[in-house]
Design a protein around this motif. Structure first.
Motif, short mmCIF file in Angstrom:
data_model
loop_
_atom_site.label_atom_id
_atom_site.label_comp_id
_atom_site.label_asym_id
_atom_site.label_seq_id
_atom_site.Cartn_x
_atom_site.Cartn_y
_atom_site.Cartn_z
N ASN A 161 -9.07 -22.89 22.19
CA ASN A 161 -8.96 -23.73 23.72
C ASN A 161 -8.08 -25.70 23.10
OD1 ASN A 161 -9.62 -26.16 25.42
ND2 ASN A 161 -8.31 -24.72 26.88
N ALA A 162 -8.77 -26.34 21.97
CA ALA A 162 -8.98 -28.20 21.63
C ALA A 162 -7.05 -28.35 20.98
CB ALA A 162 -10.32 -27.63 21.10
N LYS A 163 -6.97 -27.28 19.92
CA LYS A 163 -5.65 -26.97 19.53
C LYS A 163 -4.05 -26.43 20.28
CE LYS A 163 -3.50 -28.62 17.19
NZ LYS A 163 -3.04 -29.74 16.38
N CYS A 164 -4.51 -25.27 21.56
CA CYS A 164 -2.94 -24.78 21.37
C CYS A 164 -2.86 -25.01 23.75
CB CYS A 164 -3.07 -23.27 21.32
SG CYS A 164 -3.32 -23.03 19.33
N GLN A 165 -4.07 -25.64 24.01
CA GLN A 165 -3.74 -25.91 25.51
C GLN A 165 -2.83 -26.54 25.74
OE1 GLN A 165 -4.64 -28.53 27.48
NE2 GLN A 165 -4.08 -27.15 29.69
N ARG A 166 -2.54 -27.66 25.07
CA ARG A 166 -2.10 -28.85 24.65
C ARG A 166 -1.71 -29.54 23.64
NH1 ARG A 166 0.25 -32.67 29.77
NH2 ARG A 166 2.12 -33.48 28.73
N ALA A 167 -0.60 -29.27 22.63
CA ALA A 167 -1.05 -29.71 20.98
C ALA A 167 -0.89 -31.13 21.33
CB ALA A 167 -0.50 -29.13 20.51
N GLY A 168 0.00 -31.55 22.46
CA GLY A 168 0.62 -33.22 21.88
C GLY A 168 0.24 -34.35 21.86
N VAL A 169 -1.34 -34.08 22.59
CA VAL A 169 -2.32 -34.87 23.54
C VAL A 169 -3.24 -35.73 22.69
CG1 VAL A 169 -1.13 -33.81 25.69
CG2 VAL A 169 -3.53 -32.83 24.94
N CYS A 170 -3.52 -36.63 23.26
CA CYS A 170 -4.79 -37.20 22.13
C CYS A 170 -5.61 -36.75 22.31
CB CYS A 170 -4.70 -39.09 22.57
SG CYS A 170 -6.13 -38.71 24.09
N ASN A 171 -6.27 -35.96 22.85
CA ASN A 171 -7.78 -35.15 22.80
C ASN A 171 -7.79 -33.37 21.81
OD1 ASN A 171 -6.29 -33.79 25.17
ND2 ASN A 171 -7.87 -35.37 26.40
N ALA A 196 -16.88 -32.39 18.61
CA ALA A 196 -17.13 -31.16 19.54
C ALA A 196 -18.30 -29.93 18.57
CB ALA A 196 -16.07 -30.27 20.05
N ILE A 197 -18.91 -29.92 18.56
CA ILE A 197 -19.63 -28.76 17.79
C ILE A 197 -19.32 -27.62 18.88
CG2 ILE A 197 -21.80 -30.30 17.85
CD1 ILE A 197 -23.22 -29.27 15.88
N VAL A 198 -19.89 -26.47 17.73
CA VAL A 198 -20.13 -25.59 19.00
C VAL A 198 -21.28 -24.66 18.02
CG1 VAL A 198 -19.60 -23.16 19.67
CG2 VAL A 198 -17.80 -25.05 18.90
N THR A 199 -22.11 -24.32 18.77
CA THR A 199 -23.84 -23.81 18.15
C THR A 199 -25.03 -23.39 19.42
OG1 THR A 199 -25.78 -24.79 16.96
CG2 THR A 199 -24.72 -26.35 17.68
N ASN A 200 -25.43 -22.59 18.64
CA ASN A 200 -26.70 -22.31 19.80
C ASN A 200 -28.26 -23.14 19.05
OD1 ASN A 200 -25.18 -20.85 21.18
ND2 ASN A 200 -25.33 -18.61 19.85
N ASP A 201 -27.74 -23.41 17.99
CA ASP A 201 -28.83 -24.39 17.68
C ASP A 201 -29.00 -25.99 18.54
OD1 ASP A 201 -30.99 -26.28 15.67
OD2 ASP A 201 -29.84 -25.15 14.11
N GLU A 202 -30.10 -26.31 19.23
CA GLU A 202 -29.79 -27.26 19.70
C GLU A 202 -30.74 -28.76 18.93
OE1 GLU A 202 -29.51 -28.49 23.06
OE2 GLU A 202 -29.49 -26.04 23.66
N ALA A 221 -17.80 -27.15 23.79
CA ALA A 221 -17.62 -27.30 24.48
C ALA A 221 -15.86 -28.25 24.85
CB ALA A 221 -17.46 -29.14 26.32
N SER A 222 -15.15 -27.96 24.64
CA SER A 222 -13.41 -28.11 23.34
C SER A 222 -13.64 -29.74 23.85
CB SER A 222 -12.21 -27.48 24.66
OG SER A 222 -10.93 -28.46 24.20
N THR A 223 -12.74 -30.22 23.11
CA THR A 223 -12.21 -31.35 23.07
C THR A 223 -11.03 -32.27 24.09
OG1 THR A 223 -10.35 -31.00 21.42
CG2 THR A 223 -12.82 -32.48 20.33
N ARG A 224 -10.49 -30.64 24.20
CA ARG A 224 -9.43 -31.21 25.04
C ARG A 224 -10.21 -31.90 27.23
NH1 ARG A 224 -6.13 -32.26 27.14
NH2 ARG A 224 -4.66 -30.62 27.98
N LEU A 225 -11.57 -31.79 27.05
CA LEU A 225 -11.89 -32.04 28.37
C LEU A 225 -11.86 -33.50 28.91
CD1 LEU A 225 -14.60 -28.66 28.69
CD2 LEU A 225 -12.46 -29.45 29.88
N HIS A 226 -11.74 -34.76 27.21
CA HIS A 226 -12.02 -35.58 27.85
C HIS A 226 -11.23 -36.00 28.35
CE1 HIS A 226 -13.21 -39.66 25.15
NE2 HIS A 226 -13.62 -39.40 26.43
N ASP A 227 -11.04 -36.49 29.51
CA ASP A 227 -10.50 -36.32 30.91
C ASP A 227 -10.42 -37.81 31.85
OD1 ASP A 227 -7.10 -36.01 31.42
OD2 ASP A 227 -8.57 -35.47 32.83
N GLY A 228 -9.69 -38.38 32.49
CA GLY A 228 -10.14 -39.32 33.38
C GLY A 228 -10.61 -38.38 34.82
N SER A 229 -10.11 -37.34 35.05
CA SER A 229 -9.71 -36.61 35.81
C SER A 229 -11.24 -35.49 35.70
CB SER A 229 -8.13 -35.29 36.19
OG SER A 229 -8.25 -34.74 35.24
#
Length: 419
Positions: A250-260, A345-351, A370-378
């Motif tokens: 998701n972080a790469k391919c959901q929309r590749a041309g944006v800043c996040n 972002a980090i993906v891990t089950n180790d708190e 969580a994906s970096t693509r979520l860094h967004d105002g809305s």
């Protein structure tokens, strides 16, 4: 008779200065009425917006503009609807003006620090016509006038959107000069705008690294920039393979041309053999070009060898650099050396690993599972955003209404004097 550039820019600034005062004393109800009227007008004129946008997109394709920029330039019926929704969401927010930031009693004085508008904001931006609506809505909500200077590649889109905003806004009580779009592509205008210290209170550049660097180097007005997005996802050895796969794709391919969007994937050596083959298959199906380190090439033999330049590249395209690391510490070090302090972002089950990454990675937004693509105002509940700041002064990360305000002290006494 056409005015010289210097006089033309000054004319815009003087009108904005006058409007900014009127906006600063406008009630929350009146501002919201204006915003809701603007939102309705954007939706009602969707076909007109799309018609003018198509002219820009066709011209961009003919001039050979790259795919990422064309994607950011392109509007659809859904994107226009989202634009209008963003304006409505801004209207729904609490009015920040007059909000008490702090208060105390000291030496017989009542001291309050309250939120006030910045004044006149100038947006200098490229490609994305939705920035026109987002910027106008956020600036107006915060009681600021805004001067919009969009790029030549989106001139028709920006002109029609800003015209709709002004017409609808004025009908609902918007002061003349509160929103102004400069429809000239003369780059001398930018140089004159960024020299109007005392008339313009803040410059916000959004676009290429070259544009932001130019504005920073030449401006005598304070600059708050929408920074470079060299974002990372680190898959820890204790990550869920399924979750990590979903997030990394998701972080790469959901929309590749944006800043996040992710530009570099970091994977712990212990989990790399389990996850890389499947991930690479997914990336290949999406047309993503992969560039990997030596260890990555052992697991995925046909991957393009990565160079030092790849770790420092914001591709804005379906290109991804992949690096296998030996430890969490190595991942953190890589992010802090090569990252742009945007979104990581980090993906891990180790708190414990997650907390270490969050604490030590120096970025404006750090994500756990969580994906970096979520860094967004809305997504963050801000309605829309004026940009994502990688600066450390005044505002950092996604910038909404409150980031477009300043403060002042209100001090009340009873004949108090300094002794």
């Amino acid at each position: 008779m056409t005015l010289p550039v210097k006089d033309l820019v000054l004319k815009y600034a003087l009108a904005a200065k006058k409007a900014a005062h009127e906006l600063s004393i406008m009630s929350a109800e009146d501002k919201n009425k204006i915003l809701l009227n603007i939102a309705d007008a954007l939706e009602e004129n969707s076909e007109k917006i799309l018609f003018h946008n198509a002219i820009d997109v066709d011209a961009a394709k003919q001039s050979g503009l790259d795919a990422a920029l064309i994607d950011r330039l392109t509007l659809t019926a859904e994107r226009v609807k989202a634009m209008a929704k963003g304006v409505r969401d801004v209207a729904k927010q609490a009015d920040p003006i007059g909000e008490i930031i702090s208060e105390n009693e000291h030496d017989g004085l009542s001291i309050k620090k309250v939120r006030v508008p910045l004044g006149v904001i100038c947006m200098i931006y490229e490609s994305r016509p939705n920035v026109t609506a987002d910027s106008a809505a956020l600036c107006l909500k915060a009681g600021n006038a805004v001067i919009l200077k969009g790029g030549s590649e989106a001139i028709n889109s920006n002109k029609i959107i800003s015209g709709i905003i002004v017409d609808a806004g004025v009908k609902a009580g918007l002061p003349q000069g509160a929103v102004q779009f400069i429809d000239s592509s003369d780059r001398e205008i930018i140089l004159n705008l960024i020299k109007l210290n005392g008339m313009i209170d803040l410059i916000i550049p959004r676009g290429s690294e070259n544009l932001i660097t130019f504005v920073r180097e030449h401006s005598s007005v304070p600059v708050l920039s929408h920074g470079k997005g060299l974002c990372h996802v680190y898959i820890d050895k204790n990550a869920s393979v399924e979750m990590a796969t979903d997030i990394a794709f998701n972080a790469k391919c959901q929309r590749a041309g944006v800043c996040n969007a992710m530009e570099t994937l970091l994977i712990h050596k212990d989990i790399a053999p389990k996850i890389l083959p499947k991930l690479c298959g997914l990336y290949a199906s999406a047309g993503t070009e992969l560039r990997g380190c030596n260890q990555t090439q052992v697991i995925v033999p046909n991957i393009i060898p990565a160079t030092e330049e790849d770790w420092d590249s914001e591709y804005h395209a379906l290109i991804l650099s992949v690096k296998i690391v030996n430890s969490l510490e190595e991942a953190i070090s890589h992010v802090n050396i090569y990252g742009s302090q945007h979104s990581d972002a980090i993906v891990t089950n180790d708190e414990n690993a997650a907390e270490k990454f969050i604490k030590e990675v120096d970025s404006s937004a750090v994500f756990h599972n969580a994906s970096t693509r979520l860094h967004d105002g809305s997504v963050f509940g801000l309605g829309a955003e004026i940009g994502i700041s990688t600066d450390k002064l005044h505002a950092r990360g996604v910038m909404g209404v409150r980031e477009l305000t300043s403060s002042k002290y209100i001090v009340r006494g009873d004949g108090n004097i300094r002794k």
